[in-house]
Design an enzyme around this catalytic site. Structure first.
Site, PDB file in Angstrom:
ATOM      1  N   SER A  77       0.816  -1.225   0.000  1.00 43.91           N
ATOM      2  CA  SER A  77       0.000   0.000   0.000  1.00 43.91           C
ATOM      3  C   SER A  77       0.845   1.269   0.000  1.00 43.91           C
ATOM      4  O   SER A  77       1.829   1.390   0.726  1.00 43.91           O
ATOM      5  CB  SER A  77      -0.923   0.018   1.214  1.00 43.91           C
ATOM      6  OG  SER A  77      -1.588   1.267   1.265  1.00 43.91           O
ATOM      7  N   LYS A  78       0.411   2.227  -0.797  1.00 41.34           N
ATOM      8  CA  LYS A  78       1.091   3.529  -0.873  1.00 41.34           C
ATOM      9  C   LYS A  78       0.425   4.548   0.055  1.00 41.34           C
ATOM     10  O   LYS A  78       0.875   5.681   0.159  1.00 41.34           O
ATOM     11  CB  LYS A  78       1.012   4.063  -2.302  1.00 41.34           C
ATOM     12  CG  LYS A  78       1.630   3.155  -3.344  1.00 41.34           C
ATOM     13  CD  LYS A  78       3.065   3.542  -3.597  1.00 41.34           C
ATOM     14  CE  LYS A  78       3.649   2.739  -4.743  1.00 41.34           C
ATOM     15  NZ  LYS A  78       5.093   2.897  -4.828  1.00 41.34           N
ATOM     16  N   THR A 135      -8.961  -1.399   2.551  1.00 37.51           N
ATOM     17  CA  THR A 135      -8.794  -1.819   1.167  1.00 37.51           C
ATOM     18  C   THR A 135      -9.131  -3.292   1.009  1.00 37.51           C
ATOM     19  O   THR A 135      -9.648  -3.930   1.942  1.00 37.51           O
ATOM     20  CB  THR A 135      -7.378  -1.434   0.644  1.00 37.51           C
ATOM     21  OG1 THR A 135      -7.332  -1.700  -0.756  1.00 37.51           O
ATOM     22  CG2 THR A 135      -6.272  -2.190   1.354  1.00 37.51           C
ATOM     23  N   LYS A 152     -13.758  -4.022   2.173  1.00 39.85           N
ATOM     24  CA  LYS A 152     -14.617  -2.830   2.070  1.00 39.85           C
ATOM     25  C   LYS A 152     -16.096  -3.108   2.357  1.00 39.85           C
ATOM     26  O   LYS A 152     -16.785  -2.256   2.905  1.00 39.85           O
ATOM     27  CB  LYS A 152     -14.472  -2.185   0.686  1.00 39.85           C
ATOM     28  CG  LYS A 152     -13.090  -1.561   0.459  1.00 39.85           C
ATOM     29  CD  LYS A 152     -12.992  -0.882  -0.898  1.00 39.85           C
ATOM     30  CE  LYS A 152     -11.542  -0.479  -1.182  1.00 39.85           C
ATOM     31  NZ  LYS A 152     -11.382   0.198  -2.473  1.00 39.85           N
ATOM     32  N   ASP A 158     -13.656   6.440  -2.784  1.00 39.45           N
ATOM     33  CA  ASP A 158     -13.266   5.967  -4.125  1.00 39.45           C
ATOM     34  C   ASP A 158     -14.164   6.603  -5.194  1.00 39.45           C
ATOM     35  O   ASP A 158     -13.687   6.952  -6.276  1.00 39.45           O
ATOM     36  CB  ASP A 158     -13.410   4.442  -4.232  1.00 39.45           C
ATOM     37  CG  ASP A 158     -12.376   3.687  -3.414  1.00 39.45           C
ATOM     38  OD1 ASP A 158     -11.239   4.194  -3.286  1.00 39.45           O
ATOM     39  OD2 ASP A 158     -12.692   2.603  -2.900  1.00 39.45           O
ATOM     40  N   GLY A 162     -16.189  -4.212 -16.539  1.00 40.98           N
ATOM     41  CA  GLY A 162     -16.010  -4.841 -15.233  1.00 40.98           C
ATOM     42  C   GLY A 162     -17.171  -4.539 -14.306  1.00 40.98           C
ATOM     43  O   GLY A 162     -17.860  -3.522 -14.463  1.00 40.98           O
ATOM     44  N   ALA A 163     -17.407  -5.435 -13.353  1.00 40.35           N
ATOM     45  CA  ALA A 163     -18.557  -5.299 -12.461  1.00 40.35           C
ATOM     46  C   ALA A 163     -18.195  -5.633 -11.020  1.00 40.35           C
ATOM     47  O   ALA A 163     -19.036  -6.065 -10.237  1.00 40.35           O
ATOM     48  CB  ALA A 163     -19.688  -6.196 -12.954  1.00 40.35           C
TER      49      ALA A 163
HETATM   50  P1  NDP Z   1     -12.908  -7.160  -8.308  1.00 40.41           P
HETATM   51  O1  NDP Z   1     -12.135  -8.410  -8.067  1.00 40.41           O
HETATM   52  O2  NDP Z   1     -14.010  -6.782  -7.407  1.00 40.41           O
HETATM   53  O3  NDP Z   1     -13.522  -7.229  -9.813  1.00 40.41           O
HETATM   54  C1  NDP Z   1     -12.757  -7.635 -10.891  1.00 40.41           C
HETATM   55  C2  NDP Z   1     -13.532  -7.458 -12.206  1.00 40.41           C
HETATM   56  O4  NDP Z   1     -12.616  -7.676 -13.252  1.00 40.41           O
HETATM   57  C3  NDP Z   1     -14.679  -8.431 -12.407  1.00 40.41           C
HETATM   58  O5  NDP Z   1     -15.744  -7.776 -13.035  1.00 40.41           O
HETATM   59  C4  NDP Z   1     -14.073  -9.498 -13.334  1.00 40.41           C
HETATM   60  O6  NDP Z   1     -15.007 -10.108 -14.212  1.00 40.41           O
HETATM   61  C5  NDP Z   1     -13.143  -8.640 -14.159  1.00 40.41           C
HETATM   62  N1  NDP Z   1     -12.019  -9.370 -14.736  1.00 40.41           N
HETATM   63  C6  NDP Z   1     -10.963  -9.923 -14.089  1.00 40.41           C
HETATM   64  N2  NDP Z   1     -10.102 -10.465 -14.970  1.00 40.41           N
HETATM   65  C7  NDP Z   1     -10.621 -10.220 -16.200  1.00 40.41           C
HETATM   66  C8  NDP Z   1     -10.190 -10.522 -17.516  1.00 40.41           C
HETATM   67  N3  NDP Z   1      -9.050 -11.186 -17.755  1.00 40.41           N
HETATM   68  N4  NDP Z   1     -10.959 -10.113 -18.552  1.00 40.41           N
HETATM   69  C9  NDP Z   1     -12.091  -9.447 -18.327  1.00 40.41           C
HETATM   70  N5  NDP Z   1     -12.567  -9.122 -17.103  1.00 40.41           N
HETATM   71  C10 NDP Z   1     -11.831  -9.521 -16.047  1.00 40.41           C
HETATM   72  O7  NDP Z   1     -11.811  -6.017  -8.412  1.00 40.41           O
HETATM   73  P2  NDP Z   1     -11.889  -4.494  -7.919  1.00 40.41           P
HETATM   74  O8  NDP Z   1     -13.122  -3.874  -8.443  1.00 40.41           O
HETATM   75  O9  NDP Z   1     -11.607  -4.436  -6.476  1.00 40.41           O
HETATM   76  O10 NDP Z   1     -10.603  -3.859  -8.644  1.00 40.41           O
HETATM   77  C11 NDP Z   1     -10.558  -3.745 -10.049  1.00 40.41           C
HETATM   78  C12 NDP Z   1      -9.312  -2.991 -10.502  1.00 40.41           C
HETATM   79  O11 NDP Z   1      -9.333  -1.644 -10.077  1.00 40.41           O
HETATM   80  C13 NDP Z   1      -8.004  -3.584  -9.989  1.00 40.41           C
HETATM   81  O12 NDP Z   1      -7.107  -3.644 -11.081  1.00 40.41           O
HETATM   82  C14 NDP Z   1      -7.538  -2.586  -8.965  1.00 40.41           C
HETATM   83  O13 NDP Z   1      -6.123  -2.542  -8.921  1.00 40.41           O
HETATM   84  C15 NDP Z   1      -8.108  -1.293  -9.487  1.00 40.41           C
HETATM   85  N6  NDP Z   1      -8.368  -0.280  -8.437  1.00 40.41           N
HETATM   86  C16 NDP Z   1      -7.803   0.960  -8.513  1.00 40.41           C
HETATM   87  C17 NDP Z   1      -8.067   1.935  -7.570  1.00 40.41           C
HETATM   88  C18 NDP Z   1      -7.438   3.282  -7.676  1.00 40.41           C
HETATM   89  O14 NDP Z   1      -7.516   4.048  -6.715  1.00 40.41           O
HETATM   90  N7  NDP Z   1      -6.835   3.651  -8.770  1.00 40.41           N
HETATM   91  C19 NDP Z   1      -8.972   1.672  -6.436  1.00 40.41           C
HETATM   92  C20 NDP Z   1      -9.517   0.333  -6.436  1.00 40.41           C
HETATM   93  C21 NDP Z   1      -9.217  -0.587  -7.400  1.00 40.41           C
HETATM   94  P3  NDP Z   1     -15.817 -11.464 -13.793  1.00 40.41           P
HETATM   95  O15 NDP Z   1     -16.995 -11.024 -12.982  1.00 40.41           O
HETATM   96  O16 NDP Z   1     -16.222 -12.040 -15.108  1.00 40.41           O
HETATM   97  O17 NDP Z   1     -14.849 -12.321 -13.039  1.00 40.41           O
END
Ligand code: NDP
Length: 266
Positions: free
Chosen positions: A16-17, A61, A65, A101, A122-123
């Site tokens: 974590s940063k 985090t 959450k 967020d 993404g969901a």
């Molecule tokens: P979740 O694990 O809750 O959700 C992941 C999502 O990604 C799901 O919808 C999943 O689809 C989809 N997914 C994963 N792999 C693939 C793939 N290869 N192809 C297509 N879809 C894929 O993750 P979070 O919502 O917690 O985080 C998502 C991203 O956001 C991360 O990369 C995280 O680092 C980033 N993030 C950045 C923040 C920031 O402050 N900049 C804050 C929070 C998160 P399925 O339902 O089909 O599995």
């Protein structure tokens, strides 16, 4: 000892940063406070650990959450709809919770031009926060996800959503990657030709992933879109949390100090 103590709860938390970001601002503003990493495996113990450690505030985090939302005494604002929080404040022995967020994302996309319609890939948890934040701003939001199973939340909140196989091409001002595709691999979040077709009608692309150029952003750039990674989203969720921690508004100089700290290795 009057030093205030803050922490970030996560599993893992080592990367974590947030500590360096918040500590740099405490130092710069001469605030007697320290921000620590708190590794927590069992999310059910979150509130208990928060109170036992006498923390004044905390960030939460992955993967805690949703638990943080459930255990809070009071949840403020859009977090009630998102059903996930990333910020705790202790006030009169009560735990008050926020989701920064959502607002952090909105702040991060302010540098783009006018946006009316947004496609979110993404969901997961991040998608929920972003989709509701945009909906509250009056934007038209469409969510597309690889699998069908995570779409119920969006349906319940009147957000248009599709799985890959039902998705129909449309015009979007902004395309957001909220998937983890590209985080630890070099995958695109969707089929390449489909993404290229989406980008043909779009102006801006945002990736929540930070610290690298993902295949998603590289492709968007190649198609001539203005692009941005997730660094500002991370920064502004921290800035907003810091404002709740300190009950102040922080100025642009402090924000730049926090940005610089974010870029340093930890
Ligand atoms: P979740 O694990 O809750 O959700 C992941 C999502 O990604 C799901 O919808 C999943 O689809 C989809 N997914 C994963 N792999 C693939 C793939 N290869 N192809 C297509 N879809 C894929 O993750 P979070 O919502 O917690 O985080 C998502 C991203 O956001 C991360 O990369 C995280 O680092 C980033 N993030 C950045 C923040 C920031 O402050 N900049 C804050 C929070 C998160 P399925 O339902 O089909 O599995």
């Amino acid at each position: 000892n009057n030093t205030q103590v803050f922490a970030i709860f996560g599993d893992p938390v080592e990367h974590s940063k947030s500590p360096q970001m918040h500590n740099s601002a405490f130092e710069y503003l001469n605030i007697d406070a320290v921000y620590k990493k708190h590794h927590l495996k069992d999310g059910k113990k979150l509130k208990e650990e928060f109170l036992n450690n006498l923390y004044n505030g905390a960030n939460i985090t992955v993967p805690h959450k949703e638990q943080a939302f459930k255990q809070a005494d009071e949840v403020i604002g859009i977090a009630n709809k998102i059903q996930a929080v990333n910020t705790y404040i202790k006030k009169d022995d009560k735990v008050i919770a926020y989701n920064t967020d959502a607002a952090g994302f909105l702040k991060a996309i302010e540098s783009f031009g006018e946006i009316k319609k947004v496609l979110i890939l993404g969901a997961g948890g991040t998608s929920k926060a972003i989709a509701l934040a945009l909906q509250e701003e009056g934007k038209e939001v469409v969510v597309v996800n690889r699998s069908e199973s995570k779409l119920n939340f969006f349906k319940e909140n009147n957000i248009k959503c599709y799985s890959w196989k039902n998705f129909r091409l449309d015009y979007f001002d902004l395309v957001v990657n909220s998937t983890s595709a590209g985080l630890k691999d070099d995958k695109l979040p969707m089929n390449k030709s489909q993404l290229e077709n989406i980008f043909l009608n779009s102006s801006y692309a945002f990736d929540c992933i930070y610290g690298k150029e993902t295949p998603f952003l590289a492709l968007a750039k190649k198609e001539g879109l203005e692009t941005k990674d997730g660094e500002d989203m991370l920064l502004y969720q921290g800035v907003l949390a810091f404002e709740y921690f300190t009950n102040t508004k922080i100025d642009s100089k402090t924000i730049e100090i926090m940005r610089k700290a974010l870029k340093e290795e930890n």
